[in-house]
Motif scaffolding. Sequence first.
Motif, mmCIF file in Angstrom:
data_model
loop_
_atom_site.group_PDB
_atom_site.id
_atom_site.type_symbol
_atom_site.label_atom_id
_atom_site.label_comp_id
_atom_site.label_asym_id
_atom_site.label_seq_id
_atom_site.Cartn_x
_atom_site.Cartn_y
_atom_site.Cartn_z
ATOM 1 N N ALA A 83 21.193 -28.069 -81.360
ATOM 2 C CA ALA A 83 21.734 -28.659 -82.827
ATOM 3 C C ALA A 83 22.586 -27.612 -83.226
ATOM 4 N N ALA B 121 25.940 -27.981 -81.672
ATOM 5 C CA ALA B 121 26.536 -29.233 -81.891
ATOM 6 C C ALA B 121 26.902 -29.000 -83.455
ATOM 7 N N ARG B 122 26.798 -27.973 -84.228
ATOM 8 C CA ARG B 122 27.096 -27.795 -85.481
ATOM 9 C C ARG B 122 26.435 -28.957 -86.472
ATOM 10 N N ILE B 123 25.257 -29.421 -86.006
ATOM 11 C CA ILE B 123 24.632 -30.436 -86.911
ATOM 12 C C ILE B 123 23.438 -29.866 -87.827
#
Lengths: 287, 417
Positions: free
Chosen positions: B393, B396-398
């Motif tokens: 996560a 994915a830079r979320i």
Amino acid sequence: MSERALAIWLLLPAGLLLGFVALYPVVRLIYTSFFQFQLTLGPEGSFIGLANYAAAFEDPRFWNALKNTVLIVLITVPGALLVGLLLALLANLPFRVKWPVRLGLLLPWALPLVFVGLIFQWFFDSQYGVVNDWIMRLGGERQFWLFKPDLAFIAICFTIIWKTSSFVALILLAGLQTIPKELYEAAQVDGASRWQSFWRITLPLLTPAILVAMIFRTITAFQTFDIPYAMTKGGPGNATETLAMYVRVTSIENLNFGYGSALAVLLFLLSMVITVIYLRYIRGADD
Amino acid sequence: MKKLFWLLVAVLVMSTALAQQTRLRVFVGGQQRPDVMRKIFDLYQSRNPGVRVDVEVGGATSDQQQQYLTTVLASRDPSIDVILIDVIRPAQYAAAKWADTLDKYLPSATRQALLQQYLPAYAKANVIGGNLVALPSFADAQFLYYRKDLLEKYGLKPPVTWDEAIKQAQTILAGERNPNLNGIGFMGNISEGTVCSFLLPIWAAGGDVDEGGKLVLTEAQARASLQFWLDLMDKHKVAPPNMAEKAQDTIRQEMQAGRWIFGTLFAYAWNRFQNDADSQVKGKIGVVPLPRFEGGRSASCLGGWQWTISDFSKNKAQAYKLVRFLSSPEVSKILAIDASNLPVFPSLYRDADVLKANPWFADALPVVQAARARPVHPRYPEVADVMRKALNAVLARIKTPDAAAKEVIDGLRAIYR
């Protein structure tokens, strides 16, 4: 032996088989869902009533998976229906060469779901995928399809629609071919446009087929597993995890059969409710 | 008539012999060279005429194999006697009571002497709560693979610390100006390899996840690890921005095509680099222990496979004899030569025959000796899920490293409570 007794005896093997392969697992699933039964905590379970269900309602990962599942249903069922209808209408046109359309109809339907997932994973790969290649040739920016939550969702829904619309199209095609040609001829004589005959003849007479396709499509959409599993494994994080995927992780990986069963029962109830609603609709349409 | 009588006797004798023959069913994964395993079982059969060993070949990854085995074992199916399991699983097998404990066959003094022969990490990984659950088959660990040719070209020595590795990658990337070349490759997708990625910086800084069954990982350590991998992409620019979709074998294929300077990969990669027909990097790859942080220690992620006996087996005594053979130095040597599997006996890393087949094993011993085991916990799959999802996560830079680190600690606390 009376005729009635004979009938019962003849039906018995089928009934037993059905009970064994369909009824027993469902009953067993519901039974297990009332137990604290996790193999990594020991080989025996203990009865805990509805605690697994209570835990599910407080589990953010359950709500997240439920949200994702419902979104997939809401997007891919109408999507597949629309694309499927177009495909069916296309296949129903009196082309001389029929095989390209028929092949296009059958191929996605015949491919196993995991293959489709893996194929589209490559299509949407940010570095090597053909989708980004097209976008960049057209002057666009490279997109991270499979690990930006929104984009990953779009990619997954696109793939599901591609895969399932041919199934819808096959059912609708069968429906289309039962509509008598005379109706269209009569409409033409009365001066109806093609558009009018589509709205007034095709669509109403196709409604039963559409409902059947919708039931099947909705139930399988609730059970969506293979395509997101192959494409994103539920990622990034848990952003594209569906309920069926969460059930698998809980039972098969974490060996928490009690909680996994409860999640599966909830999924089952959800499909049941939807099916009952649809069935009511169909009965209403028949009357 | 007499002839017929003797024939009858012969048939009777043979059929009782057949009936006395023990059949053992052994489960191995598809990636574990079933052909070499078959050869080893044939050897065992020729020495033990009363035993027949059947091989059942499972899926190609640890996860796929375990999915199938879970079904077999959870239903208490006795058909499989001996199973080759991943080093992360003994605790799970012990908790679920799937594995027969080996202590009843081994007096404690013998057990002690036996375990001392193996690399210490494996003796540790297979003893769960004081019980011996499995015996090691072959070793594995994560290595830092590097491009010898490129490092030599820029007059660089293989890096010892991560800072050096980053600087070297930046120097070479700036000098080569090759848009297809990348710096430091690591696993970032949702997979077991990403668990190792998450743990490496924590170990390299001197930390760990648990100690004596208690959670000791701090939020700061978790955050530092997540930040480290994110920085390789965003700050140091030595990894492309799509690391969240990189699986181990993707990195291996790309490095084989000459697209990485450094790669953190398990042992299998070496043979692919050297022997695959399409390899662009034959003879250009070197191997060193994974870097450490300034003031920390070099640490690798321990892999490897273990033989365990199914608790549902009906031939446990025979299965035990087979397992002792399979975990012997003789078999370890065959696996090293024929399958290029790293031995579990330190002495074999200096064995002339083994080194002739795999010259690089000489460099591998210190890495394997410094390798650390992933958390030994019956609920390991949940532990792993928390860690790999967090790193994925972040990449994915979320999620920010702050938020993800907090989730890791909360998630692990719920499991370790």
